[in-house]
Write a protein that holds these residues in place. Sequence first.
Motif, PDB file in Angstrom:
ATOM      1  N   ILE A  97       2.759   4.602  12.530  1.00 41.19           N
ATOM      2  CA  ILE A  97       2.790   4.002  11.196  1.00 41.19           C
ATOM      3  C   ILE A  97       4.209   3.526  10.927  1.00 41.19           C
ATOM      4  O   ILE A  97       5.177   4.153  11.368  1.00 41.19           O
ATOM      5  N   ASP A  98       4.326   2.420  10.227  1.00 44.97           N
ATOM      6  CA  ASP A  98       5.643   1.932   9.820  1.00 44.97           C
ATOM      7  C   ASP A  98       6.230   2.887   8.789  1.00 44.97           C
ATOM      8  O   ASP A  98       5.534   3.314   7.859  1.00 44.97           O
ATOM      9  N   VAL A  99       7.505   3.207   8.928  1.00 48.44           N
ATOM     10  CA  VAL A  99       8.139   4.145   7.999  1.00 48.44           C
ATOM     11  C   VAL A  99       8.201   3.579   6.586  1.00 48.44           C
ATOM     12  O   VAL A  99       8.278   4.329   5.615  1.00 48.44           O
ATOM     13  N   ALA A 100       8.117   2.257   6.448  1.00 47.55           N
ATOM     14  CA  ALA A 100       8.126   1.635   5.117  1.00 47.55           C
ATOM     15  C   ALA A 100       6.866   1.993   4.330  1.00 47.55           C
ATOM     16  O   ALA A 100       6.854   1.906   3.100  1.00 47.55           O
ATOM     17  N   LEU A 101       5.814   2.420   5.015  1.00 41.88           N
ATOM     18  CA  LEU A 101       4.553   2.781   4.357  1.00 41.88           C
ATOM     19  C   LEU A 101       4.479   4.264   4.022  1.00 41.88           C
ATOM     20  O   LEU A 101       3.442   4.740   3.571  1.00 41.88           O
ATOM     21  N   LEU A 102       5.581   4.981   4.238  1.00 41.00           N
ATOM     22  CA  LEU A 102       5.606   6.422   3.995  1.00 41.00           C
ATOM     23  C   LEU A 102       6.482   6.771   2.803  1.00 41.00           C
ATOM     24  O   LEU A 102       7.464   6.094   2.518  1.00 41.00           O
ATOM     25  N   GLY A 103       6.114   7.837   2.138  1.00 36.75           N
ATOM     26  CA  GLY A 103       6.905   8.350   1.027  1.00 36.75           C
ATOM     27  C   GLY A 103       8.026   9.248   1.530  1.00 36.75           C
ATOM     28  O   GLY A 103       8.385   9.235   2.703  1.00 36.75           O
ATOM     29  N   GLU A 104       8.547  10.042   0.634  1.00 34.63           N
ATOM     30  CA  GLU A 104       9.636  10.965   0.945  1.00 34.63           C
ATOM     31  C   GLU A 104       9.100  12.124   1.793  1.00 34.63           C
ATOM     32  O   GLU A 104       8.149  12.798   1.405  1.00 34.63           O
ATOM     33  N   PRO A 105       9.698  12.394   2.970  1.00 40.06           N
ATOM     34  CA  PRO A 105       9.246  13.523   3.781  1.00 40.06           C
ATOM     35  C   PRO A 105       9.598  14.854   3.114  1.00 40.06           C
ATOM     36  O   PRO A 105      10.671  14.996   2.521  1.00 40.06           O
ATOM     37  N   ASP A 143       0.499   3.340   1.698  1.00 38.89           N
ATOM     38  CA  ASP A 143      -0.333   2.156   1.923  1.00 38.89           C
ATOM     39  C   ASP A 143      -1.685   2.355   1.229  1.00 38.89           C
ATOM     40  O   ASP A 143      -2.453   3.241   1.585  1.00 38.89           O
ATOM     41  N   GLU A 144      -1.969   1.515   0.237  1.00 34.54           N
ATOM     42  CA  GLU A 144      -3.203   1.654  -0.541  1.00 34.54           C
ATOM     43  C   GLU A 144      -4.445   1.308   0.274  1.00 34.54           C
ATOM     44  O   GLU A 144      -5.543   1.745  -0.048  1.00 34.54           O
ATOM     45  N   GLU A 145      -4.295   0.521   1.339  1.00 33.26           N
ATOM     46  CA  GLU A 145      -5.429   0.154   2.177  1.00 33.26           C
ATOM     47  C   GLU A 145      -5.747   1.220   3.224  1.00 33.26           C
ATOM     48  O   GLU A 145      -6.789   1.162   3.857  1.00 33.26           O
ATOM     49  N   ASP A 146      -4.856   2.160   3.422  1.00 30.52           N
ATOM     50  CA  ASP A 146      -5.046   3.215   4.412  1.00 30.52           C
ATOM     51  C   ASP A 146      -5.726   4.413   3.749  1.00 30.52           C
ATOM     52  O   ASP A 146      -5.211   4.960   2.780  1.00 30.52           O
ATOM     53  N   PRO A 147      -6.875   4.833   4.253  1.00 27.19           N
ATOM     54  CA  PRO A 147      -7.546   5.989   3.650  1.00 27.19           C
ATOM     55  C   PRO A 147      -6.834   7.311   3.915  1.00 27.19           C
ATOM     56  O   PRO A 147      -7.133   8.316   3.262  1.00 27.19           O
ATOM     57  N   THR A 148      -5.888   7.319   4.844  1.00 30.23           N
ATOM     58  CA  THR A 148      -5.143   8.532   5.154  1.00 30.23           C
ATOM     59  C   THR A 148      -4.182   8.836   4.001  1.00 30.23           C
ATOM     60  O   THR A 148      -3.404   7.982   3.595  1.00 30.23           O
ATOM     61  N   THR A 149      -4.235  10.061   3.495  1.00 27.48           N
ATOM     62  CA  THR A 149      -3.398  10.422   2.345  1.00 27.48           C
ATOM     63  C   THR A 149      -1.985  10.830   2.738  1.00 27.48           C
ATOM     64  O   THR A 149      -1.048  10.611   1.980  1.00 27.48           O
ATOM     65  N   ALA A 150      -1.850  11.451   3.909  1.00 28.78           N
ATOM     66  CA  ALA A 150      -0.535  11.940   4.333  1.00 28.78           C
ATOM     67  C   ALA A 150      -0.548  12.197   5.833  1.00 28.78           C
ATOM     68  O   ALA A 150      -1.602  12.258   6.452  1.00 28.78           O
ATOM     69  N   TRP A 151       0.655  12.348   6.381  1.00 29.58           N
ATOM     70  CA  TRP A 151       0.812  12.792   7.760  1.00 29.58           C
ATOM     71  C   TRP A 151       1.462  14.166   7.702  1.00 29.58           C
ATOM     72  O   TRP A 151       2.471  14.358   7.030  1.00 29.58           O
ATOM     73  N   VAL A 152       0.854  15.110   8.404  1.00 28.73           N
ATOM     74  CA  VAL A 152       1.347  16.481   8.444  1.00 28.73           C
ATOM     75  C   VAL A 152       1.595  16.824   9.911  1.00 28.73           C
ATOM     76  O   VAL A 152       0.700  16.672  10.740  1.00 28.73           O
TER      77      VAL A 152
END
Length: 172
Positions: A97-105, A143-152
């Motif tokens: 995933i592009d890091v621009a599509l991620l929130g604060e870790p 990313d609003e189009e991605d159904p994934t809520t988070a990466w853990v």
Amino acid sequence: MSAAADHASDAASPRPAPTGQEGSQPLFRERLLPGIGSWILAVTLGGVLGLVLVPLDLTVAIMVAIVAILIALVLAVQYSPVLEVSDGQFRLGRARIDVALLGEPRVLTGEDWRLVIGQEFEPLAHYCVRVWAPSGIRVEVLDEEDPTTAWVASSRRPEDLALALRTAQRSG
């Protein structure tokens, strides 16, 4: 495109590095090796394979056991997922995933980590967890189009991983 659905293998789909970053080193890289139980299982399976051949020939049985154990150990390492932050992307196993599509870790240790992988389990999150790892991170997918809520992800160095993600987000 869903980030978790991007399962192209590294060798099958080479992607060019962004301009000016060719040959750049990853900001973070960690291989999540199996736990002690998996290592014991690999050795046991190789030994059992050799043991089955003892009635035929002891020398052949020993050689087969050694080769089978080595193959099992190499496969355990080879198929272990890799966490990597490089070229503006976060790779978790085969997913990217592009890091621009991620929130604060968010760095998680101790009870917080146990809660995230236990009681607060998110069915729509992308997990790469090793039970032996006492810590990890959680990063919200924006990313609003991605159904994934988070990466853990489990990590032995969650602070370094979070720092690498923040650095990649700022430089992107």
